[in-house]
Design a protein around this motif. Sequence first.
Motif, PDB file in Angstrom:
ATOM      1  N   THR A  80      49.309  48.141  46.746  1.00 27.07           N
ATOM      2  CA  THR A  80      49.574  48.124  45.296  1.00 27.07           C
ATOM      3  C   THR A  80      50.134  46.770  44.864  1.00 27.07           C
ATOM      4  O   THR A  80      50.804  46.668  43.845  1.00 27.07           O
ATOM      5  N   THR A  83      47.994  42.960  40.722  1.00 26.79           N
ATOM      6  CA  THR A  83      48.070  43.522  39.368  1.00 26.79           C
ATOM      7  C   THR A  83      47.144  42.780  38.408  1.00 26.79           C
ATOM      8  O   THR A  83      46.613  41.709  38.735  1.00 26.79           O
ATOM      9  N   ASP A  84      46.989  43.339  37.235  1.00 29.91           N
ATOM     10  CA  ASP A  84      46.214  42.673  36.184  1.00 29.91           C
ATOM     11  C   ASP A  84      46.804  41.306  35.865  1.00 29.91           C
ATOM     12  O   ASP A  84      46.074  40.347  35.572  1.00 29.91           O
ATOM     13  N   VAL A 106      39.099  47.809  40.253  1.00 30.14           N
ATOM     14  CA  VAL A 106      39.598  48.989  40.970  1.00 30.14           C
ATOM     15  C   VAL A 106      38.374  49.794  41.380  1.00 30.14           C
ATOM     16  O   VAL A 106      37.353  49.778  40.685  1.00 30.14           O
ATOM     17  N   THR A 211      40.045  49.279  32.173  1.00 33.10           N
ATOM     18  CA  THR A 211      41.170  50.013  31.560  1.00 33.10           C
ATOM     19  C   THR A 211      40.942  51.516  31.624  1.00 33.10           C
ATOM     20  O   THR A 211      41.881  52.287  31.854  1.00 33.10           O
ATOM     21  N   GLN A 214      41.616  52.645  35.233  1.00 32.74           N
ATOM     22  CA  GLN A 214      43.035  52.647  35.590  1.00 32.74           C
ATOM     23  C   GLN A 214      43.802  53.775  34.897  1.00 32.74           C
ATOM     24  O   GLN A 214      44.593  54.483  35.529  1.00 32.74           O
ATOM     25  N   GLN A 220      46.170  54.529  37.927  1.00 32.23           N
ATOM     26  CA  GLN A 220      46.905  53.472  38.625  1.00 32.23           C
ATOM     27  C   GLN A 220      46.891  52.198  37.785  1.00 32.23           C
ATOM     28  O   GLN A 220      45.937  51.918  37.081  1.00 32.23           O
ATOM     29  N   SER A 221      47.972  51.427  37.891  1.00 33.92           N
ATOM     30  CA  SER A 221      48.056  50.186  37.123  1.00 33.92           C
ATOM     31  C   SER A 221      47.713  48.973  37.974  1.00 33.92           C
ATOM     32  O   SER A 221      47.485  47.882  37.449  1.00 33.92           O
ATOM     33  N   TYR A 222      47.684  49.155  39.297  1.00 37.80           N
ATOM     34  CA  TYR A 222      47.407  48.028  40.195  1.00 37.80           C
ATOM     35  C   TYR A 222      45.900  47.907  40.410  1.00 37.80           C
ATOM     36  O   TYR A 222      45.102  48.759  39.988  1.00 37.80           O
ATOM     37  N   LEU A 223      45.504  46.843  41.114  1.00 40.13           N
ATOM     38  CA  LEU A 223      44.094  46.556  41.368  1.00 40.13           C
ATOM     39  C   LEU A 223      43.729  46.811  42.827  1.00 40.13           C
ATOM     40  O   LEU A 223      44.564  46.638  43.717  1.00 40.13           O
ATOM     41  N   SER A 224      42.485  47.197  43.047  1.00 37.08           N
ATOM     42  CA  SER A 224      41.984  47.337  44.409  1.00 37.08           C
ATOM     43  C   SER A 224      41.651  45.977  44.993  1.00 37.08           C
ATOM     44  O   SER A 224      41.783  45.740  46.199  1.00 37.08           O
TER      45      SER A 224
END
Length: 406
Positions: A80, A83-84, A106, A211, A214, A220-224
């Motif tokens: 995690t 992030t954006d 993501v 968006t 997510q 989820q707010s995080y990125l893959s």
Amino acid sequence: METETILESLTTLTVNKLRTGLAILGIVIGIGSVIALVSLGQATQQSVQNSIQSLGANLLTVIPGSQNAGTVKGAAGGGTTLTDDDAKAIESSAQVTAVEAVSPEVQSRTQITAGDTNANVTIIGATPPYESVHNVSMQEGTFISNQDNQSSGKVVVLGPQVVQNLFPNTADPVGQSVRIKGISFRIIGVTVSKGGSGFANTDNQAYIPLTTAQLQIFGQSYLSSIALSAKSQAVMTEAENQVGYLLLQRHQISDPTQADFSIFSQQDILNAASSTTGEFTTLLSGVAAISLLVGGIGIMNIMLVTVTERTREIGLRKALGAKKKTIITQFLVESIILTFTGGIIGIILGVILSFGISVFSNSLFVVSPESILLAFVVSAGIGVLFGWYPAQKASGLEPIEALRYE
């Protein structure tokens, strides 16, 4: 003298056509197997490389977690750490000058349904740069837009395999709806097929606004991952270093070995894939080489039988003054004719088999000149190697004992 020897060898070999044919068959199978299996390995290698390269030009991928000494280290809540804001920082930072485009992403596998049909696909939350970074082309409709992301739109772009699974009888699914985790999405586009299989099949993917993915699908707010396109192949390393140092600063990490992210270049993946497929090709070549060895032993056996059958003839020739060198040459020429004939037929068979495999498996047709040259060299080598002992045995016979042989 050489012409007479060759003509005499041809005459001798045609006396027992079945035996000669069986001896040649071993070499045909061996050479044909080598060419066909090496071709299969090279086609697989080329296909894997093409698939990786089709994912995007000058591609760098940032993923959460650091790979050091075979272990994965991540910050609290591993996976995690991107992030954006990290993606926006890379895009806007003055110290990152070698990156052309940034694609925050993501992804996860889930079910998509359409009426009574469903498919398990990889859902990717994407932004407009994804299309250029990953070299995506549209067959129908359009890709995800900035407006779709700003409004968290319920729109989806499908890969051709997904379309085939969900709409087998529909020519153009654009405008129709599918459901992802119970939420209805309108299809706005279909991508061009890239091929692939299993989890690496880009045709079995679906793209929705980042968006939306997510906030409403994955929660989820995080990125893959963050995919980056370097400005050129020459600045790949520079781009990797610039992004790495920026993320270390943002994550307040002073020791690079403790980084909570990893960066992979397209070349890293290509090298790993090439290494694996190269070993696969070597394994196939080794299996085929056993066939060549068996074929060579078969020729040696045939030549030994021939020596036994022609003992009186050899004794008579030596009694009339034939030199040891002449006898050796006679039997070596016969052996080499066998292997060269088998080699030529084997090469033709190998090319035909390679083409057949490519047609039936819908793969690339690859036959390297090196494998054909190798086949010629090996067939000549087998002729000399496995013909030498019978030739030596024949030349070593004593004339008187040979003439007495019944």
